[in-house]
Design an enzyme around this catalytic site. Structure first.
Site, PDB file in Angstrom:
ATOM      1  N   GLY A  82      58.736  29.086 -76.799  1.00  0.00           N
ATOM      2  CA  GLY A  82      58.144  29.793 -75.655  1.00  0.00           C
ATOM      3  C   GLY A  82      57.842  31.246 -75.976  1.00  0.00           C
ATOM      4  NE  ARG A 146      58.507  24.766 -75.515  1.00  0.00           N
ATOM      5  CZ  ARG A 146      59.424  25.730 -75.458  1.00  0.00           C
ATOM      6  NH1 ARG A 146      60.376  25.777 -76.356  1.00  0.00           N
ATOM      7  NH2 ARG A 146      59.393  26.636 -74.499  1.00  0.00           N
ATOM      8  CG  ASP A 177      66.580  23.767 -80.166  1.00  0.00           C
ATOM      9  OD1 ASP A 177      67.720  23.453 -80.537  1.00  0.00           O
ATOM     10  OD2 ASP A 177      66.130  23.509 -79.032  1.00  0.00           O
ATOM     11  CE  LYS A 203      61.303  32.248 -78.877  1.00  0.00           C
ATOM     12  NZ  LYS A 203      60.619  31.000 -78.496  1.00  0.00           N
ATOM     13  CB  THR A 204      64.723  32.734 -76.450  1.00  0.00           C
ATOM     14  OG1 THR A 204      64.604  32.088 -75.176  1.00  0.00           O
ATOM     15  CG2 THR A 204      66.182  33.031 -76.711  1.00  0.00           C
ATOM     16  CG  ASP A 206      65.514  30.792 -72.038  1.00  0.00           C
ATOM     17  OD1 ASP A 206      64.614  31.300 -71.349  1.00  0.00           O
ATOM     18  OD2 ASP A 206      65.527  29.585 -72.353  1.00  0.00           O
TER      19      ASP A 206
HETATM   20  P1  FBP Z   1      62.337  29.213 -75.799  1.00  0.00           P
HETATM   21  O1  FBP Z   1      63.735  28.728 -75.789  1.00  0.00           O
HETATM   22  O2  FBP Z   1      61.468  28.478 -76.717  1.00  0.00           O
HETATM   23  O3  FBP Z   1      62.277  30.698 -76.003  1.00  0.00           O
HETATM   24  O4  FBP Z   1      61.701  28.925 -74.359  1.00  0.00           O
HETATM   25  C1  FBP Z   1      61.923  29.680 -73.262  1.00  0.00           C
HETATM   26  C2  FBP Z   1      61.289  29.127 -72.009  1.00  0.00           C
HETATM   27  O5  FBP Z   1      60.518  30.154 -71.415  1.00  0.00           O
HETATM   28  C3  FBP Z   1      62.312  28.598 -71.027  1.00  0.00           C
HETATM   29  O6  FBP Z   1      62.871  29.626 -70.251  1.00  0.00           O
HETATM   30  C4  FBP Z   1      61.517  27.613 -70.221  1.00  0.00           C
HETATM   31  O7  FBP Z   1      62.322  26.624 -69.623  1.00  0.00           O
HETATM   32  C5  FBP Z   1      60.616  27.012 -71.257  1.00  0.00           C
HETATM   33  O8  FBP Z   1      60.419  28.015 -72.248  1.00  0.00           O
HETATM   34  C6  FBP Z   1      59.284  26.583 -70.699  1.00  0.00           C
HETATM   35  O9  FBP Z   1      58.602  25.904 -71.685  1.00  0.00           O
HETATM   36  P2  FBP Z   1      57.033  25.747 -71.757  1.00  0.00           P
HETATM   37  O10 FBP Z   1      56.480  27.046 -72.225  1.00  0.00           O
HETATM   38  O11 FBP Z   1      56.846  24.687 -72.780  1.00  0.00           O
HETATM   39  O12 FBP Z   1      56.545  25.402 -70.393  1.00  0.00           O
END
Ligand code: FBP
Length: 555
Positions: A82, A146, A177, A203-204, A206
């Site tokens: 993400g 992803r 991951d 990165k994230t 979250d």
């Molecule tokens: P990462 O763990 O890849 O940084 O993703 C974060 C995130 O924004 C989450 O908070 C959210 O649930 C998910 O990606 C949403 O995924 P997508 O961008 O595939 O809709």
């Protein structure tokens, strides 16, 4: 180039700050080795799986006056998962360090995430190209994806692409991951004597890729400040109109760090924390009662308005839901093959099929949910097999159930108010914001530092910048071996080596701050209004770090 807004123009000129140790340049660094490291758990298994990269020492860099000469290098970079504000600056920092070390060095960007290195889709960065993206949000510079980089075939294809481009190091910018995959790739490259190094960057938005060595992942700062601004604005509106209850779901796949941080910045009336729900084994009914009681207490004081924060991942932490979703995840494969399921013309029929296949207790939970939520639970899984929680309207589920509960309370004379609700989801609004000064500086430093790790021949390391509550000048640059963050966890029925996800610690100072104040915030409006992120102006507003980082830095 498209026409730019005034802020875009000014942000392009911003020069991110580097830690003091990196300022003399990437060729004037001394590498200080700390002690050898061990995995956080399951040491023997992790050591067995990472024979060549396990147990390496923690690294810190110090500047020196002696200039070192390094061989010419080509490096490849991947954005994975993400979006998170600051990703472009990681690439800019990496590029600047690489060109400073030797103008003949080349940086390649793999397109569309990890799939780019497998399929050989790439671009070569130039000054002009990089300059358009400095201090901007988004991952559009090369795109993200992803794809899980983990199979022998994918590794072989990646090797072929690296050989073709004479790449001797790959930087993977990703979450837990993606960095687990970086560790696997690093080990495989060593095992096969390829001479290719792999370095990760944390990165994230979250905020769940953190530990003793990694204080926070990039993007968390900007995303939480963006959500806090929006929550603050809604609080002002609620306090002005005094007629709506706002239910705000806040992004963060699993851990509740983002919701917690946004709540500490704004002090809303109700904040749910998924980790607490799980720990206290709160059922959906318990959550509804808890929220309805606060709504009722406020109504008794004439306050038919308020703000409730709901973490995105909540649904998977409610015990009965967790069990039902796990059962459903296992069933998804079978359902995909089931002709009756796919030929079912009505959603009602599909739900019936699912209910008949679930275990009895899980079927009951599934049956009790509104049709909208049932349909969302049946949507496609992400490439890791997870329910896409960002697409489940948990806030709407809570609203529907609270309405029923309040009606029941009203009939018993226990509720005297009027409940008008509005639902919001803040997620994508924050992932591509212009990085705050903190994220712009932190990301640039992470990228610059990643090249320093490459220059010293390291592999299987995460670029690490620490001491982040201090001025950037005092930040500590170095590297953390990826294997020291790993343990064995069950994934799709099999034990696998993974970087441990950091959940909210219920005995930690950050959660305690909420716990000690929430009763007061529930009834007595103590709303805080952080306002928009400031990029220019006094350091007290422009360089502010998150409450989480501040509280966690006090040892
Ligand atoms: P990462 O763990 O890849 O940084 O993703 C974060 C995130 O924004 C989450 O908070 C959210 O649930 C998910 O990606 C949403 O995924 P997508 O961008 O595939 O809709």
């Amino acid at each position: 180039m498209n026409e730019l807004s005034p802020l875009q123009t000014e942000r392009l000129k911003y020069q991110p700050k580097l830690p003091h140790s990196l300022r003399k340049g990437v060729n004037k660094l001394e590498l200080i080795q700390g002690e050898n490291t061990k995995a956080i758990r399951d040491e023997e298994q992790i050591q067995e799986l990472f024979k060549n990269t396990y147990g390496k020492p923690i690294i810190t860099f110090e500047s020196t006056n002696e200039e070192k000469v390094f061989a010419v290098k080509n490096v490849g970079v991947i954005l994975s998962g993400g979006q998170a504000p600051g990703g472009h600056n990681v690439i800019a920092g990496l590029y600047d360090a690489l060109k400073q070390a030797n103008p003949n060095n080349k940086l390649y960007g793999f397109l569309g995430g990890p799939a780019g290195i497998i399929d050989g889709k790439y671009i070569e960065f130039s000054d002009e190209f990089i300059d358009e993206y400095r201090n901007t949000g988004g991952f559009d510079i090369i795109g993200s994806g992803r794809t899980k980089l983990e199979s022998q075939e994918q590794f072989e294809k990646s090797l072929a692409v690296c050989k073709k481009l004479e790449i001797s190091a790959v930087v993977i910018i990703g979450g837990d991951d993606s960095n687990t995959n970086a560790a696997l790739l690093a080990e495989w490259f060593v095992q096969n004597n390829t001479g290719i190094q792999v370095i990760g960057c944390p990165k994230t938005i979250d905020g769940d890729l953190k530990n003793d060595q990694i204080e926070i992942s990039f993007g968390f700062d900007t995303a939480t400040k963006t959500y806090a601004e929006l929550i603050g604005n809604i609080q002002r509106d609620a306090n002005s109109a005094k007629k709506y209850w706002h239910f705000i779901k806040i992004m963060g796949r699993s851990a509740s760090h983002v919701a917690l941080e946004a709540a500490l910045q704004t002090q809303p009336n109700i904040t749910l924390i998924s980790e607490e729900v799980e720990e206290k084994k709160m059922s959906l009914g318990d959550i509804i009662n808890y929220m309805s009681d606060i709504i009722s207490q406020r109504a008794a004081k004439g306050k038919n308005f308020g703000i409730a924060i709901v973490p995105e991942g909540l649904i998977e932490f409610i015990p009965e839901m967790k069990s039902m979703i796990a059962n459903l995840n296992d069933l998804m494969g079978e359902l995909e093959q089931d002709i009756n399921f796919y030929n079912a013309t009505s959603t009602h029929d599909r739900f019936e099929i699912v209910q008949n296949r679930l275990k009895v207790e899980n079927a009951k939970v599934f049956a009790s949910l509104p049709a909208l939520i049932k349909a969302q639970l049946l949507m496609d899984r992400d490439p890791h097999g997870n329910v896409q929680v960002s697409r489940i309207d948990t806030e709407k589920l809570l609203i529907e159930m609270i309405k029923t509960r309040l009606e029941g309370m009203k009939s018993q004379g226990e509720y005297v108010g009027k409940f008008s609700e509005l639902a919001h989801f803040f997620g994508y609004e924050g992932r591509c914001a212009f990085p705050s000064n903190f994220d712009a500086d932190y990301c640039y430093s992470l990228g610059y530092n990643a090249f320093a790790l490459i220059n010293f021949g390291l592999t299987g390391y995460l670029s690490s910048i620490r001491n982040l509550t201090q001025n950037a000048d005092k930040w500590i640059a170095g590297g953390t071996p990826l294997t020291m963050m790993m343990n064995m966890e069950k994934r799709h029925g099999e034990f696998k080596p993974v970087i441990q996800k950091a959940l909210v610690k219920l005995d930690g100072s950050v959660f305690k701050k909420l716990e000690n104040n929430r009763e007061d915030w529930a009834i007595n409006d103590k709303y805080k209004f952080p306002g928009a992120i400031q990029y220019f102006g006094p350091s007290s507003v422009c360089d502010l770090t998150t409450v989480t980082l501040q509280l966690e830095s006090v040892k």
